[in-house]
Design a protein around this motif. Structure first.
Motif, PDB file in Angstrom:
ATOM      1  N   GLN A 184       0.743  -1.284   0.084  1.00  0.00           N
ATOM      2  CA  GLN A 184      -0.143  -0.284   0.163  1.00  0.00           C
ATOM      3  C   GLN A 184       0.861   1.322  -0.160  1.00  0.00           C
ATOM      4  OE1 GLN A 184      -2.345  -1.051   3.299  1.00  0.00           O
ATOM      5  NE2 GLN A 184      -4.164  -0.830   1.918  1.00  0.00           N
ATOM      6  N   THR A 185       0.131   2.299  -0.627  1.00  0.00           N
ATOM      7  CA  THR A 185       1.265   3.620  -0.538  1.00  0.00           C
ATOM      8  C   THR A 185       1.342   3.842   0.816  1.00  0.00           C
ATOM      9  OG1 THR A 185      -0.830   4.706  -1.161  1.00  0.00           O
ATOM     10  CG2 THR A 185       0.707   4.306  -3.016  1.00  0.00           C
ATOM     11  N   PRO A 186       2.331   4.738   1.131  1.00  0.00           N
ATOM     12  CA  PRO A 186       2.309   5.013   2.572  1.00  0.00           C
ATOM     13  C   PRO A 186       1.536   6.281   2.931  1.00  0.00           C
ATOM     14  CG  PRO A 186       4.229   5.822   1.169  1.00  0.00           C
ATOM     15  CD  PRO A 186       3.342   4.828   0.376  1.00  0.00           C
ATOM     16  N   LEU A 187       1.326   6.422   4.161  1.00  0.00           N
ATOM     17  CA  LEU A 187       0.376   7.316   4.697  1.00  0.00           C
ATOM     18  C   LEU A 187       1.371   8.715   5.154  1.00  0.00           C
ATOM     19  CD1 LEU A 187      -2.239   5.428   6.717  1.00  0.00           C
ATOM     20  CD2 LEU A 187      -2.812   6.133   4.859  1.00  0.00           C
ATOM     21  N   THR A 188       0.757   9.696   4.839  1.00  0.00           N
ATOM     22  CA  THR A 188       1.586  10.659   5.180  1.00  0.00           C
ATOM     23  C   THR A 188       1.071  11.483   6.669  1.00  0.00           C
ATOM     24  OG1 THR A 188       0.051  12.448   4.122  1.00  0.00           O
ATOM     25  CG2 THR A 188       1.902  11.744   2.772  1.00  0.00           C
ATOM     26  N   ILE A 189       1.716  12.335   7.132  1.00  0.00           N
ATOM     27  CA  ILE A 189       1.417  13.009   8.417  1.00  0.00           C
ATOM     28  C   ILE A 189      -0.020  13.628   8.187  1.00  0.00           C
ATOM     29  CG2 ILE A 189       1.760  14.465   9.964  1.00  0.00           C
ATOM     30  CD1 ILE A 189       4.489  14.259   9.832  1.00  0.00           C
ATOM     31  N   GLU A 190      -0.286  14.094   7.048  1.00  0.00           N
ATOM     32  CA  GLU A 190      -1.739  14.537   6.702  1.00  0.00           C
ATOM     33  C   GLU A 190      -2.901  13.865   7.007  1.00  0.00           C
ATOM     34  OE1 GLU A 190      -2.393  17.941   6.615  1.00  0.00           O
ATOM     35  OE2 GLU A 190      -0.247  18.073   7.056  1.00  0.00           O
ATOM     36  N   ILE A 215      -2.835  10.675   8.399  1.00  0.00           N
ATOM     37  CA  ILE A 215      -3.156  10.090   9.653  1.00  0.00           C
ATOM     38  C   ILE A 215      -3.854  10.998  10.433  1.00  0.00           C
ATOM     39  CG2 ILE A 215      -1.157   8.230   9.814  1.00  0.00           C
ATOM     40  CD1 ILE A 215       0.253   9.965  11.302  1.00  0.00           C
ATOM     41  N   LYS A 216      -3.735  12.423  10.537  1.00  0.00           N
ATOM     42  CA  LYS A 216      -4.480  13.365  10.991  1.00  0.00           C
ATOM     43  C   LYS A 216      -6.066  13.276  10.477  1.00  0.00           C
ATOM     44  CE  LYS A 216      -1.929  17.366  12.539  1.00  0.00           C
ATOM     45  NZ  LYS A 216      -1.077  18.408  12.025  1.00  0.00           N
ATOM     46  N   GLU A 241      -7.648  10.033  11.831  1.00  0.00           N
ATOM     47  CA  GLU A 241      -7.910  10.319  13.310  1.00  0.00           C
ATOM     48  C   GLU A 241      -9.224  11.027  13.358  1.00  0.00           C
ATOM     49  OE1 GLU A 241      -6.942   9.030  16.177  1.00  0.00           O
ATOM     50  OE2 GLU A 241      -5.587   7.640  15.174  1.00  0.00           O
ATOM     51  N   LYS A 286     -11.925   2.266  11.199  1.00  0.00           N
ATOM     52  CA  LYS A 286     -10.712   2.752  11.177  1.00  0.00           C
ATOM     53  C   LYS A 286     -10.172   2.500   9.666  1.00  0.00           C
ATOM     54  CE  LYS A 286      -6.058   2.285  13.476  1.00  0.00           C
ATOM     55  NZ  LYS A 286      -5.237   1.340  12.368  1.00  0.00           N
ATOM     56  N   GLU A 319      -9.214   4.881   6.687  1.00  0.00           N
ATOM     57  CA  GLU A 319      -7.808   4.934   5.971  1.00  0.00           C
ATOM     58  C   GLU A 319      -8.125   4.846   4.379  1.00  0.00           C
ATOM     59  OE1 GLU A 319      -5.693   2.421   9.625  1.00  0.00           O
ATOM     60  OE2 GLU A 319      -5.894   1.438   7.314  1.00  0.00           O
ATOM     61  N   ARG A 328      -7.090   7.567   1.631  1.00  0.00           N
ATOM     62  CA  ARG A 328      -6.113   6.714   0.397  1.00  0.00           C
ATOM     63  C   ARG A 328      -7.165   7.317  -1.122  1.00  0.00           C
ATOM     64  NH1 ARG A 328      -4.108   2.422   3.777  1.00  0.00           N
ATOM     65  NH2 ARG A 328      -1.779   2.709   3.480  1.00  0.00           N
TER      66      ARG A 328
END
Ligand SMILES: Nc1ncnc2c1ncn2[C@@H]1O[C@H](COP(=O)(O)OP(=O)(O)OP(=O)(O)O)[C@@H](O)[C@H]1O
Ligand code: SF4
Ligand SMILES: [Mg+2]
Lengths: 424, 142
Positions: free
Chosen positions: A370-376, A378-379, A382, A402, A406, A410
């Motif tokens: 899967q493509t990585p999640l960025t800080i943006e 995950i904010k 949440e 959850k 995600e 994505r």
């Protein structure tokens, strides 16, 4: 809709959501009322096949094509097959396979035992060199290997770089039989009769590459009905019509035991060993290893299927019935060793047991698809979770809130797919 | 870029849920494709810190803060605190009870391991007034 392992048949799917909840890596969603698999994530554990009440999910490996008469057809038999026939002996099973048209039926038990020696040897040496980190992990279960490769790549160097026993046989047998029959090597066709998708793993990744010596895989459940019929017929036959064959089942319950959780480590000369089976349980243990625990263990036999390979996704009979059959073999045959240590030792020195690629060398090529999640991201996730305040109802088509959040981050799903969000 | 922060509760003597915060953080970092070796170090530190709160501390908070260049774990509790910080940092020093030792803890290696694996570690504690352990991990060599 298929992954390399699994076929989803839309026409039978009722969108009941059982499979999305059962999938341990959350690779299934419901879209437009039908199950859809994120195929790049599928590791072939078979949990979805087990839970689907409509029979809409099945294995993608098939035996539909009949054997080619002019070739030398060889069945490489996982001893889990014997446990499927309570009323029969291992040799009956091998004979049954020949009646089905296989020129040879080769019992893996002997090679499993050789493998066990190699494991002991590897561990004994590692005590001195400490080259590989403790605890070492069994390389046998394809689901475990992939799970580690995808989700815990930093633990790949815990996996023993030894070949799967079926891979050990494959290489040898093809040469031997092509000489014996005076045919080209490619005219010897090897069929891996298997309780799970191990061969497919080798075809799709560098993991367990030795299994690509097998030409084809046949699920035990596919061959079961035809084989049972042949075996019933043989019962009325004169057994001595069949010449003794070098590769037939050599009595000993070690092979059949292999299918039970703990069967691989049974009788090994090791003390700090443990067998863990079932997806939830292995994850709990893998997480412990990741947190630096269990260092005082030397070897862990992980099996994704609960109770071990007797519970494999492509088996034919109930795992507990199969286990009782194995226990019967244990009484009859005992678990003495047949392999000569000297011979194994020589082969070990020659490097015969080692995989061409160490699992740890695959860390970069085979992991998180899967493509990585960025800080943006995950904010956002949440935030969405706290806005939804849901109870994992699954109505959005994702297994839980959850995962849904995600998916939204994505771009796989729309916020409006959640009925709570639609209501505003 | 603004950072992301998330906190988990830790309950004193709650061995059933002990370790869950570290696992959740680990999973998050994996989804972000943080370097796996770094995740391993953070996992070890998180777990040791979390267990110390459960065993020796009081109720507490396990916070992770992620920004572009670094990841910070802040593990605090309102328990008995630590009198002599230099002492507890010694390898092998432990006040774990026999009961904990039977559970496999009490080697006195937790804090030394945390210090070894973190790029920077600060312990603040006043006797009777709780403990805060802050560990910093740099994601890129600046
Ligand atoms: N949060 C805390 N509150 C109070 N005391 C603590 C706390 N964390 C650590 N200590 C003290 O520091 C000592 C050393 O901690 P350390 O983690 O190094 O070893 P341990 O927890 O005793 O054993 P191990 O971590 O090897 O299982 C502990 O025995 C305890 O007395
Ligand atoms: S436990 Fe056995 S049958 Fe199940 S996936 Fe692993 S190796 Fe295959
Ligand atoms: Mg500790």
């Amino acid at each position: 809709m298929t992954s390399e392992y699994i076929v989803f048949e839309e026409k039978y799917c009722t969108g009941c959501t059982q499979c999305i909840r059962a999938c341990p890596i959350k690779a299934i969603r419901i879209k437009n009322n039908k199950a859809v698999c994120i195929t790049s994530l599928c590791i072939g554990c078979g949990e979805c096949i087990r839970v689907c009440p409509e029979g809409a999910i099945s294995s993608a490996i098939s035996d539909e094509e009949p054997l080619e008469k002019e070739k030398i057809n060889v069945a490489i038999v996982s001893p889990i097959l014997y446990a499927q026939f309570p009323g029969f002996m291992p040799n009956d099973v091998l004979l049954g396979l020949k009646q089905m048209g296989f020129d040879h039926a080769i019992d893996l038990s002997y090679y499993l035992e050789m493998f066990q020696y190699a494991v002991e040897e590897f561990i004994a040496r590692n005590r001195k060199t400490n080259m590989a980190p403790w605890p070492l992990i069994s390389p046998i279960c394809p689901v475990v290997n992939q799970l580690i490769a995808i989700k815990y790549p930093n633990l790949l160097d815990h996996i023993l770089p030894l070949k799967h026993p079926a891979g050990l046989v494959g290489n040898e047998i093809r040469k031997k039989l092509s000489q014996e029959h005076g045919v080209k090597e490619e005219d010897v066709i090897l069929y891996h009769i298997t309780p799970c998708f191990s061969k497919v793993v080798s075809d799709r990744s560098g993991l367990m590459a030795e299994l690509s010596y097998m030409d084809k895989a046949i699920g035990i459940n596919k061959i079961y009905p035809g084989l049972l019929q042949k075996m019933e017929e043989i019962k009325d036959f004169e057994l001595n019509l069949f010449p003794y064959e070098h590769f037939s089942f050599a009595p000993g319950a070690r092979g059949p035991m292999w299918g039970m959780s703990g069967g691989e480590i049974a009788g090994m000369k090791l003390e700090k060993v443990i067998a863990v089976s079932g997806f939830k349980e292995i994850i709990a243990y893998i997480e412990k290893i990741e947190m630096g625990l269990l260092k005082d263990m030397e070897y862990i036999e992980f099996r994704a299927c609960s109770e071990g390979c007797l519970g494999g996704p492509l088996t034919a009979v109930d795992r507990y019935l199969a286990k009782s059959t194995v226990q019967k073999f244990l009484k009859i045959f005992g678990i003495g060793r047949r392999v000569q240590r000297k011979k194994v030792h020589m082969l070990y020195e020659k490097g015969w047991f080692f995989s061409e690629l160490k699992p740890s060398e695959l860390a970069d090529s085979y992991y998180l698809k899967q493509t990585p999640l960025t800080i943006e991201d995950i904010k956002k996730i949440e935030n969405l979770i706290s806005v939804i305040q849901g109870n994992d109802c699954g109505a959005c088509g994702a297994p839980d809130c959850k995962t849904f959040a995600e998916d939204v981050a994505r771009g796989y799903a729309d916020v409006e797919d959640c009925f709570k969000m639609r209501q505003g | 870029m603004p950072s992301f922060k998330k906190c988990f509760n830790i309950r004193s003597r709650d061995f059933i849920h002990a370790g869950e915060a570290s696992i959740a953080v680990q999973q998050l970092l994996k989804q972000m494709h943080v370097d796996s070796n770094l995740i391993r170090r953070i996992a070890i530190c998180g777990y040791e810190g979390e267990m110390n709160v459960v065993m020796h501390g009081g109720d507490g908070l396990f916070c992770v803060e992620i920004d572009k260049n670094k990841i910070v774990l802040n593990i605090s509790d309102d328990g008995q605190g630590i009198k002599d910080i230099a002492k507890v940092m010694e390898k092998g020093f432990s006040t774990a009870t026999d009961e904990y030792r039977e559970m496999g803890f009490g080697a006195g290696m937790g804090l030394p391991n945390m210090e070894k694996n973190a790029d920077n570690m600060i312990i603040e504690s006043e006797n009777e007034n709780g403990t805060t352990v802050q560990m910093t991990f740099f994601t890129k060599s600046a």
